[in-house]
Scaffold this motif. Structure first.
Motif, PDB file in Angstrom:
ATOM      1  N   THR A   1      56.739 -15.295  65.624  1.00 24.74           N
ATOM      2  CA  THR A   1      58.014 -15.201  64.914  1.00 24.74           C
ATOM      3  C   THR A   1      57.806 -15.690  63.482  1.00 24.74           C
ATOM      4  O   THR A   1      56.703 -16.074  63.092  1.00 24.74           O
ATOM      5  CB  THR A   1      59.094 -16.059  65.599  1.00 24.74           C
TER       6      THR A   1
ATOM      7  N   ASN B   1      53.236 -10.321  71.211  1.00 20.86           N
ATOM      8  CA  ASN B   1      54.527  -9.806  70.753  1.00 20.86           C
ATOM      9  C   ASN B   1      54.892 -10.398  69.399  1.00 20.86           C
ATOM     10  O   ASN B   1      55.247 -11.560  69.286  1.00 20.86           O
ATOM     11  CB  ASN B   1      55.611 -10.146  71.782  1.00 20.86           C
TER      12      ASN B   1
ATOM     13  N   ASN C   1      53.566 -15.117  71.461  1.00 21.05           N
ATOM     14  CA  ASN C   1      54.748 -14.630  70.769  1.00 21.05           C
ATOM     15  C   ASN C   1      54.725 -15.105  69.323  1.00 21.05           C
ATOM     16  O   ASN C   1      54.481 -16.281  69.049  1.00 21.05           O
ATOM     17  CB  ASN C   1      56.018 -15.143  71.457  1.00 21.05           C
TER      18      ASN C   1
ATOM     19  N   SER D   1      57.194  -8.695  67.446  1.00 17.65           N
ATOM     20  CA  SER D   1      58.363  -7.904  67.053  1.00 17.65           C
ATOM     21  C   SER D   1      59.420  -8.734  66.345  1.00 17.65           C
ATOM     22  O   SER D   1      60.251  -8.200  65.606  1.00 17.65           O
ATOM     23  CB  SER D   1      58.969  -7.212  68.268  1.00 17.65           C
ATOM     24  N   ALA D   2      59.404 -10.062  66.536  1.00 19.04           N
ATOM     25  CA  ALA D   2      60.372 -10.938  65.862  1.00 19.04           C
ATOM     26  C   ALA D   2      59.832 -11.481  64.547  1.00 19.04           C
ATOM     27  O   ALA D   2      60.503 -12.307  63.906  1.00 19.04           O
ATOM     28  CB  ALA D   2      60.765 -12.085  66.788  1.00 19.04           C
TER      29      ALA D   2
ATOM     30  N   ASN E   1      53.651 -19.868  71.427  1.00 15.75           N
ATOM     31  CA  ASN E   1      54.615 -19.398  70.446  1.00 15.75           C
ATOM     32  C   ASN E   1      54.158 -19.825  69.057  1.00 15.75           C
ATOM     33  O   ASN E   1      53.939 -21.011  68.804  1.00 15.75           O
ATOM     34  CB  ASN E   1      56.004 -19.978  70.726  1.00 15.75           C
TER      35      ASN E   1
ATOM     36  N   GLN F   1      57.751  -6.458  61.758  1.00 20.70           N
ATOM     37  CA  GLN F   1      58.823  -5.621  61.233  1.00 20.70           C
ATOM     38  C   GLN F   1      58.456  -4.933  59.924  1.00 20.70           C
ATOM     39  O   GLN F   1      59.167  -4.041  59.477  1.00 20.70           O
ATOM     40  CB  GLN F   1      60.082  -6.465  61.067  1.00 20.70           C
TER      41      GLN F   1
ATOM     42  N   GLU G   1      55.011 -19.666  64.979  1.00 19.66           N
ATOM     43  CA  GLU G   1      55.936 -19.358  63.900  1.00 19.66           C
ATOM     44  C   GLU G   1      55.162 -19.314  62.589  1.00 19.66           C
ATOM     45  O   GLU G   1      54.485 -20.270  62.214  1.00 19.66           O
ATOM     46  CB  GLU G   1      57.042 -20.398  63.801  1.00 19.66           C
TER      47      GLU G   1
END
Length: 217
Positions: A58, A77, A56, A79-80, A29, A100, A31
């Motif tokens: 974010t 991913n 992922n 998408s966030a 993950n 986004q 960020e």
């Protein structure tokens, strides 16, 4: 494994991160964080995620992953991610979800039917080199990506019935491109914006539905 990139900036500004090695973790993950004031694009020159099945992304800051090295990865991913996302992939069979804002994914010569790409709310771009794709391997799965740039270094059969979205342009360059399942609401471009002189010597197009009385290609 969770990693926060706290306003690390880019290589162009003599900052950024040269290598992020998370090779031993199955889920990663990331960020991408903004500074306390202002904006920034965070950049990781090399993401080594050998064991990761899922990465992922974010955060609020734009993120560039200059080279993503995997092997087991099936999901990337972003998408966030509230910002722009740019990534260059090494060759996994991967489902990519973009950020986004305006995002770009580069597949080099690895894009085929084992991959899928889903765009976000911005104007997204996919780039790849394609040669020798067949009716099976050339069955592309791309949704909501406005610009698809294919540098076609050889002949290909491209099944575009899985390419969906509005305002989509598919660009090809040289050699013979046999295109099936083409949505007549989309556009085919001969040559890329940066290399308009390279145009396919032949394209053969079969539309998904050409039964109307006023169809336009």
């Amino acid at each position: 494994m969770s990693v926060k990139l706290a306003a690390i900036d880019t290589e162009a500004n003599e900052k950024g991160l040269q290598t992020l090695d998370v090779a031993n973790f199955e889920t990663v993950n990331i960020e991408s964080a903004l500074p306390t004031t202002g904006t920034v694009t965070n950049q990781v020159t090399a993401l080594t995620a050998t064991s990761a099945k899922a990465v992922n992304v974010t955060g609020a800051a734009d993120l560039t992953l200059t080279a993503v090295g995997g092997g087991a990865m099936t999901s990337l991913n972003a998408s966030a991610l509230a910002g722009k996302f740019t990534a260059t992939l090494a060759g996994d069979k991967v489902a990519v979800s973009l950020g986004q804002k305006d995002s770009t994914v580069n597949f080099a010569a690895t894009l085929n039917n084992d991959d899928s790409v889903t765009g976000g709310a911005g104007k997204d771009t996919l780039t790849a080199s394609a040669s020798g794709l067949t009716a099976t391997t050339g069955a592309l799965k791309i949704a909501n990506v406005e610009t698809i740039n294919l540098t076609t270094g050889g002949n290909n059969t491209l099944d575009l019935s899985g390419v969906t979205g509005t305002g989509v342009t598919v660009a090809v360059t040289d050699n013979v491109q046999t295109i099936t399942g083409f949505d007549l609401a989309h556009t085919i471009s001969l040559g890329l914006a940066g290399d308009a002189s390279a145009t396919a010597s032949e394209i053969d197009v079969t539309a998904t539905d050409a039964t109307g009385s006023n169809d336009t290609l």
